[in-house]
Design a protein around this motif. Sequence first.
Motif, PDB file in Angstrom:
ATOM      1  N   GLU A1283       0.670  -1.306  -0.136  1.00 36.61           N
ATOM      2  CA  GLU A1283       0.143  -0.092  -0.131  1.00 36.61           C
ATOM      3  C   GLU A1283       0.897   1.414  -0.042  1.00 36.61           C
ATOM      4  O   GLU A1283       0.637   2.132  -0.827  1.00 36.61           O
ATOM      5  CB  GLU A1283      -0.961  -0.014   0.982  1.00 36.61           C
ATOM      6  N   GLU A1284       1.728   1.294   0.806  1.00 34.82           N
ATOM      7  CA  GLU A1284       2.889   2.480   1.078  1.00 34.82           C
ATOM      8  C   GLU A1284       3.425   2.713  -0.577  1.00 34.82           C
ATOM      9  O   GLU A1284       3.488   3.790  -1.001  1.00 34.82           O
ATOM     10  CB  GLU A1284       3.878   2.401   1.890  1.00 34.82           C
ATOM     11  N   GLU A1285       3.929   1.740  -1.068  1.00 39.56           N
ATOM     12  CA  GLU A1285       4.438   1.779  -2.455  1.00 39.56           C
ATOM     13  C   GLU A1285       3.426   2.588  -3.277  1.00 39.56           C
ATOM     14  O   GLU A1285       3.888   3.264  -4.319  1.00 39.56           O
ATOM     15  CB  GLU A1285       4.939   0.479  -2.871  1.00 39.56           C
ATOM     16  N   TYR A1286       2.253   1.697  -3.295  1.00 37.94           N
ATOM     17  CA  TYR A1286       1.275   2.400  -4.275  1.00 37.94           C
ATOM     18  C   TYR A1286       0.902   3.771  -4.227  1.00 37.94           C
ATOM     19  O   TYR A1286       0.781   4.438  -5.059  1.00 37.94           O
ATOM     20  CB  TYR A1286       0.242   1.360  -4.199  1.00 37.94           C
ATOM     21  N   LEU A1287       0.620   4.336  -2.918  1.00 37.40           N
ATOM     22  CA  LEU A1287       0.336   5.519  -2.585  1.00 37.40           C
ATOM     23  C   LEU A1287       1.287   6.532  -3.041  1.00 37.40           C
ATOM     24  O   LEU A1287       1.395   7.367  -3.708  1.00 37.40           O
ATOM     25  CB  LEU A1287       0.174   5.644  -1.151  1.00 37.40           C
TER      26      LEU A1287
END
Length: 1421
Positions: A1283-1287
């Motif tokens: 999720e962090e990478e996606y954001l």
Amino acid sequence: MNEFGKNLEVFFVNDDRTYKRAILADLLPLSFGPEILPPNSSPSERVVIREDEHENKKMKNLTLLSQVHLARFGRPFGTDIHHSVDPESGHVYVAYSTGPSEGVLVKISDLQSSYPEITELATFPPENDHNADQWGQVMGVKFLVDIQAVCIIFSHGDVVLFHNEATEMGETVEVVGSVDSGISCMAWSPDEELVVMVTGEGSILEMTKDFDVISENPIDVEESGEDVSVNVGWGKKETQFHGTEGKQAAQRKVDTSTHTYSPDDDGQHRLSWRGDGTYFCCSSKDTRLGRRVVRVYNREAILQTTSESVDMLEHGLSWRPSGNLIASSQRLPHRHDIVFFEKNGLRHGEFTLREPQDTIVKEISWNCDSTVLAVWLQRAQGSCIQLWTMNNYKWYLKQELIYNGENSSVAGFQWDVESALVLHVVTESGSYQRNQYCWDNNVNEMLSAENAGTAAVVDGANLMLTPFRAMNVPPPMSAFTMALPYAIQHVSFSTLHGGDDMAVLLADQRVAFYEMADKATRPMPEPKLLGLIELTEIPSVSMRQIAWVSPDTLIGLQYDSDLSADSILVVKLDFDEETKAPKIVSRQDVPLEGTYQRLYFNQTYGDILLQKSDGTLASVEMDQNEPRIGQWPEIHQLPEGCLWMGTTRIGTGALEYRERAVVGLARNNRLYVNDRLISSETTSFCLHNHFLVFTTATHSARFLPLEVSLWDFKIVDNSMLPYDESIRRVERGSKIVLALPYSVNLVLQMPRGNLETVAPRAMVLSVTRDALDKCDFRTAFITCRKHRIDLNILYDHNPKVFMDNVAEFVKQVKEVDYLNLFLSFLRNEDVTQTLYPLSGSGNTIANQQQPQPVFVRSSAGGKTKYGAAVPPELAEKVNQICDAVRGELIQLDQKVYINSVLTTHVRKSPPDLEAALLLLAELKDQDQAMAEDALKFTIFLADVDRLFDVALGMYDFALVLMVAQWSQKDPREYLPFLNELRTLEKYYQRFKIDDHLKKYQSALKNLSQAGEKYFVDCVAYIKQHNLYKFALKVFDSKCPEKHRAILHIYGDSLSLNGDNEQAGVAYSMAGDKEKALEAYREAGLWREAVVLAQQLKYDDAAMSYLATGLADHLKNDRRFAEAGVLLAEYAKDSEEAVSALLEGRLWSEAIRVAYLYNRMDLMATHVTPGIADGHHDLMESIREMRDQFDKQIKRLKEVREIKIQRMLAEAAEEHMAPDDMLDNVDMMSDTTSMASGFSRYTAANSVMSRSSHSSRSSSQYTARLKKRNDRKRQAGKKGSIFEEEYLINSLRKLILRVDAAKPDVHALLKCLASSLSLERASVLQLEFSQLLNDIQDQVAVIFVPAPEEHLAKKKAAEDAKAERKKLVKQTHANAHLMSRHEEAVAQAQIAQLEEIAEQEIAEIYGEPPVMSKVVWDVDLI
């Protein structure tokens, strides 16, 4: 039972899986007959046999390390002197008789000093004893460790304990009891729990350590014991093998009634325990049988077995601690034997003493590790103690201690109970002597090519020599056996004749000198005795070690018992010029401080060292022939005492600039170099001219190069290298005998005694490199060929030197087969980097451990071989060598070296087969037979089909037929084809040949020369094989019609393949403007299209139609400005032009076009509504980007907060303070920590955690799992580890999208300002400005600079992925050509690269996107 079964243990396994343990020697008799079984064994029992290990001593000698002499501890009365040693403190307790019924107990302490302390502890009988005249003589003494007391027995039966500390009654002497009939001998069990005594009545009395009686049984009984052998009726003695005696031995009957006592028998009983304390034996004179008998008892003193009848068996008795043999002695009419019994009472071999008939065997005793048997002999002129050891079924006399002085005969001796090679001796005169020994290899260690590798084995007065450079003679045999006049004590090798001359110290303190000068003659003559010298002049001085340090100097380490001190004796020698007999010129004593245990001399460097037991070193230097004792400059003391030592030079550069180093091996297997621990599991070592070689307890031999700095001299893990030359596996228990200097041979001795000469790769490569440094190419080649070393090393070791000396190489390696072998091994790879990296050079092990595609396939000579990824400097290696060697061979004699010359052509990269065939064709005209032999050799080197094709491509049918004749081809396959070709005209024939060989360009060229009638065929051939560009060169501008035809078909091909731009160029060059215009139209090149249309005289309608079509094409490509130009200028449709410009948000250009063509109506109908729609769309887009930015920023902060909370929770679980934990928190941790944390609260993440872990294992990784992870990464599901990478990625794209909107906003603001729509312009500018400011404020929060660790991991993963893909492709392509080893190495490298490449690395770091600096706002709004 033979000797090989001495160490076997037998386990009887019952049906209920229980077992009983026994020693095979206890079960089987000497005859090893199968009729003997344990009396209580059942038929259902199975026998499992296991052999124990014992240390290998086959090639070793005993060296006397230290001596301690105590001149007098008392004045004994007679020979009743007994002593015992405290193993903890080392104190010696001596009890002796001073009269018929008096005795004294003395303690000798501080034995390590020059002056031991003597303390009289007690006198017997005590002062208050009323029966003082009834104590008798001292019969035995034993120090008891548990109670710290000395047990003393007397002949009249008293048993006394002397306590080191006073008892509760305040007394130190305690009379614990008395045996009325008296005591003749005593023996305590090894665990000191039981004591056995023989009473005056001839009974066995067994008591506990508290002297509670367990049993008392008579010795002379008729029973044979509980474990007497049982005959089960098979395997009779008559059917067994009897050796050279033949079957008569089976018929011979022994009359035991004639057996009697030995005349030397002292009539006393003897007791001896087995090492494990489960049995003891007793030797006694059986008056009923009239002979001496040995009986074996168990721990409860119950008789088990009785020895077989042995004539003249003597009183000596000792049970080997390992348990398999009971030693005694036997006098025969013609010799004196030491005989052995098994536990079952049967004889088990013997050996004969080398003594006169009048010699008496007084006592015998095994040392505690069962390796040495001490025999006390009484001779006419004195007494001596001989130390015997058995190896390879041969008994060796290793040392002889002589006691010939007046009243100096031995009164008793005893081995130390813990130190296996320490012997304690007391004499009748009341003196004490302590001798310490160690096992040594006496070998020539001089680092010289003339060193014959001589090893010396001592056997009494015989010196057994074997020069291992000439032969490998397994013990107990030897190449030479030198008989000396007295027993040998020590051997020293000199510096003469390659170090093979010897000085031999004899037990009578004489030194014999031997010369081994002629080592070239075969068979090698034995060494020549030069003569003997008397070494010592004072009786109290005894020499124990010598060193022949120079041709005229002999140094000895000696001990003076009167002074109780060690000293160095320096003897100057002179050898007669004719007879070479030695004589002493001078002697000089140099006193030493303290006791030294080692005198070491390095034959190569001249180092003379002395070592104390604590490791202190001292050096002996000869200053103007004057000896001087000083300190070793580099190190004054080793970390601990090292029984085995050596010196060497470590470092790079010239020898005089290297550092001096001391190598020491301690008893506990610790190997030191100076004060640094190298290995803690070393079993043996030796010094080679390039290596420190040592064996380890893990059954390997290691080779540490000496050509490194002393700081880098250590064991390095080279497990990542494909070939690690620094370690070699050896047989279990192998020990080093010697490593031959300047040779490849390392001599090892196996535990079973045999010798093996091996050639470790490290030593082979060192010899090869030395030879190459001297340009001795033949030695290097022969060494590599014999030991299977890659021959590329001959060039790679020093390419420049090799290329400068190619002529010398060919001259030395002149055999054709050798040259062919060398050329066949060549490949474009530097083996000094890939296979044989030189230890200590710039190629550090760390560099070698980096993942590299070492096993890359490359084709050369028609064969595929391995090689590293070829760097540019190696790309022409094989070609350069082949050309250079060929040039030298042609100058010598091309006919003699024709095969090698052909090999140089075939081995080139790519193979120059055409040159080889031309050479064969030339040779065929000169010598048909030689040409055929050369052709057969060429066929062996190269693929015959390839040779056939090359010959065919040369258009030489005679050569083709010669190749085909010696191939395996069927004439029916190629003759019809060749006959058909012969019928064709020249160029068409060549066309057919080239087409058959798939040489399409050459085929087209030949077909073009065949004539005009074949032009149609040329066109078809061009189309078939896509030869358009080459055809344009063949049919150039000199043939304009054909050139245009080729251009025309080339344009058709380009158009068909979608390359309309190039097709248009081709049509234009061919003069076909219609097709060129169509091609440009399809390519969207409107400028070229309208130019051609004007050249073709298009009218207005046609031009308008063309422009409208081109504009539609441009609008589809979002090229609205160019579409507007076409519509306005060529289609003459201003309304459509304005619409196209408004669609592309080109507001100013739309207004310009409207005013240019005076279409004010378009301002109201098109421009103004278009601007309004553009404003609305931009505002919606800005607000959408604003909402997305706010939501994702908020979620990104939540995700990172959750991560911090998780880390704090983990810290709390580990009882760490949160403040301390926060100091070490990395806010942007890597994906491993992310995955492990998120899986705690997300079900989906537990799957991801498992998949992330499984991705590190190539065996569990699958393509489906990878695709699923990629989908989840792109989806960015809430709570997932991605999720962090996606954001972050989503925000990056959003920022770039905002930046891309700046030109549109700027253009719209100018239009709104010019149309006075200031309110809408102000709103637009304010909204967009706020969005840009918020982005600028949050950029530092979103994008965190990546740490070095993350960048390195990411780069490593990318590089590994590329290398893995390349290596997998090459491995699959060449799998059928790879050996199992090569395939295993390749797969290991793939797995290693895969582990790095397929790890999950989240893109949570990085630099923010670069935003443009263009001006987008309008100041007046």
